[in-house]
Design a protein around this motif. Structure first.
Motif, mmCIF file in Angstrom:
data_model
loop_
_atom_site.group_PDB
_atom_site.id
_atom_site.type_symbol
_atom_site.label_atom_id
_atom_site.label_comp_id
_atom_site.label_asym_id
_atom_site.label_seq_id
_atom_site.Cartn_x
_atom_site.Cartn_y
_atom_site.Cartn_z
ATOM 1 N N SER A 16 65.584 97.119 58.454
ATOM 2 C CA SER A 16 64.638 98.088 58.677
ATOM 3 C C SER A 16 63.328 97.713 59.134
ATOM 4 N N PRO A 17 62.897 99.086 60.562
ATOM 5 C CA PRO A 17 61.614 98.692 60.453
ATOM 6 C C PRO A 17 60.371 98.492 59.288
ATOM 7 N N ALA A 18 60.887 98.902 58.266
ATOM 8 C CA ALA A 18 59.456 98.443 57.224
ATOM 9 C C ALA A 18 59.632 96.822 57.043
ATOM 10 N N LYS A 19 61.213 96.981 56.812
ATOM 11 C CA LYS A 19 61.758 94.551 56.460
ATOM 12 C C LYS A 19 60.878 94.095 57.715
ATOM 13 N N PHE A 21 58.563 94.470 59.511
ATOM 14 C CA PHE A 21 56.637 94.507 59.199
ATOM 15 C C PHE A 21 56.067 93.766 57.944
ATOM 16 N N ALA A 22 57.711 93.581 57.351
ATOM 17 C CA ALA A 22 57.309 93.301 55.681
ATOM 18 C C ALA A 22 57.004 91.229 56.248
ATOM 19 N N GLU A 23 58.015 91.255 57.120
ATOM 20 C CA GLU A 23 58.955 89.367 56.884
ATOM 21 C C GLU A 23 57.490 88.950 57.960
ATOM 22 N N GLY A 24 57.514 89.986 58.839
ATOM 23 C CA GLY A 24 56.637 89.231 60.351
ATOM 24 C C GLY A 24 55.448 89.898 60.560
ATOM 25 N N CYS A 25 55.003 90.858 59.520
ATOM 26 C CA CYS A 25 53.311 91.326 59.726
ATOM 27 C C CYS A 25 51.865 91.462 58.797
ATOM 28 N N ALA A 26 53.442 91.803 58.041
ATOM 29 C CA ALA A 26 52.330 91.887 56.383
ATOM 30 C C ALA A 26 51.524 90.275 56.138
ATOM 31 N N THR A 27 51.876 89.404 56.762
ATOM 32 C CA THR A 27 50.755 88.417 56.299
ATOM 33 C C THR A 27 49.383 88.262 57.168
ATOM 34 N N CYS A 28 49.650 88.726 58.161
ATOM 35 C CA CYS A 28 47.619 89.383 58.902
ATOM 36 C C CYS A 28 47.868 90.736 58.289
ATOM 37 N N HIS A 29 48.336 91.961 58.382
ATOM 38 C CA HIS A 29 47.969 92.754 58.632
ATOM 39 C C HIS A 29 48.443 93.737 56.710
ATOM 40 N N ARG A 30 47.722 94.597 56.092
ATOM 41 C CA ARG A 30 48.078 94.834 54.807
ATOM 42 C C ARG A 30 49.203 96.166 54.966
ATOM 43 N N SER A 31 48.671 96.767 56.285
ATOM 44 C CA SER A 31 49.120 97.999 56.163
ATOM 45 C C SER A 31 49.817 98.020 57.646
ATOM 46 N N PRO A 32 50.699 98.611 57.574
ATOM 47 C CA PRO A 32 50.812 99.555 59.236
ATOM 48 C C PRO A 32 50.082 100.699 60.095
ATOM 49 N N ARG A 33 49.019 100.842 59.242
ATOM 50 C CA ARG A 33 48.636 102.076 59.288
ATOM 51 C C ARG A 33 47.078 101.268 60.764
ATOM 52 N N ALA A 64 58.060 102.567 66.770
ATOM 53 C CA ALA A 64 58.098 103.356 66.491
ATOM 54 C C ALA A 64 57.751 103.560 64.599
ATOM 55 N N TYR A 65 58.093 102.511 63.689
ATOM 56 C CA TYR A 65 57.667 102.758 62.153
ATOM 57 C C TYR A 65 55.983 102.677 62.499
ATOM 58 N N LEU A 66 55.864 101.917 63.211
ATOM 59 C CA LEU A 66 54.267 101.201 63.423
ATOM 60 C C LEU A 66 52.921 103.269 63.514
ATOM 61 N N GLU A 67 53.865 104.094 64.738
ATOM 62 C CA GLU A 67 53.469 105.170 65.065
ATOM 63 C C GLU A 67 53.714 106.218 64.444
ATOM 64 N N SER A 68 54.795 106.184 63.361
ATOM 65 C CA SER A 68 55.137 107.155 62.373
ATOM 66 C C SER A 68 54.380 106.652 60.726
ATOM 67 N N ALA A 69 53.311 105.420 61.187
ATOM 68 C CA ALA A 69 52.293 105.246 59.718
ATOM 69 C C ALA A 69 51.160 105.755 59.786
ATOM 70 N N ASP A 70 50.839 105.630 61.751
ATOM 71 C CA ASP A 70 49.840 107.121 61.961
ATOM 72 C C ASP A 70 49.793 107.823 61.963
ATOM 73 N N ALA A 71 51.213 108.385 61.363
ATOM 74 C CA ALA A 71 51.278 110.006 61.882
ATOM 75 C C ALA A 71 51.419 110.858 60.800
ATOM 76 N N SER A 72 51.713 109.962 59.959
ATOM 77 C CA SER A 72 51.608 110.855 58.112
ATOM 78 C C SER A 72 50.391 110.405 57.818
ATOM 79 N N PRO A 73 50.139 111.406 56.746
ATOM 80 C CA PRO A 73 48.734 111.767 56.270
ATOM 81 C C PRO A 73 48.447 110.489 55.292
#
Length: 94
Positions: A16-19, A21-33, A64-73
Motif C-alpha cells: 500500500s502507499p502507506a507501507k 511511505f513507512a518503509e522508504g520515507c519515514a526514516t527522514c520524514h515523520r509524516s506525509p503531510r 497520490a498518498y502524499l497529496e491526500s495527506a495534505d487534503a485531509s484535516p
C-alpha cells in the motif's frame, strides 16, 4: 553451459502507499503531510520514481498518498458533531 537470467523484481509490488511511505520515507520524514505541497502530481511521481520507487505505478500511488495527506484535516481539527468551545462571557461595566 547454461546461463541463468535473473528476473527483475518489483520490490514495491503489492504494498500500500502507506507501507511504501513507512518503509522508504519515514526514516527522514515523520509524516506525509506537507511533502506534496506546491508540487504537480506528475512531477512528484517522476521524482519519486527516479529516487525512491521501484516502478512508475508505485511512484504514482505514493504521490497520490502524499497529496491526500495534505487534503485531509490536520490532527486535532474539529470533528463533525463535536461541540464548539463556548464564547467568553461578556463583561459588565459599572
Amino acid at each position: 553451459m547454461t546461463a541463468t537470467v535473473a528476473a527483475a523484481q518489483n520490490l514495491d509490488a503489492g504494498k500500500s502507499p502507506a507501507k511504501l511511505f513507512a518503509e522508504g520515507c519515514a526514516t527522514c520524514h515523520r509524516s506525509p503531510r506537507g511533502l506534496a505541497k506546491g508540487r504537480f502530481s506528475l512531477t512528484l511521481s517522476w521524482f519519486l520514481k527516479d529516487h525512491y520507487a521501484a516502478s512508475f505505478d508505485s511512484a504514482k500511488a505514493l504521490a497520490a498518498y502524499l497529496e491526500s495527506a495534505d487534503a485531509s484535516p490536520p490532527r486535532g481539527a474539529a470533528k463533525p458533531g463535536a461541540k464548539a468551545p463556548r464564547p467568553p462571557k461578556p463583561t459588565q461595566s459599572r
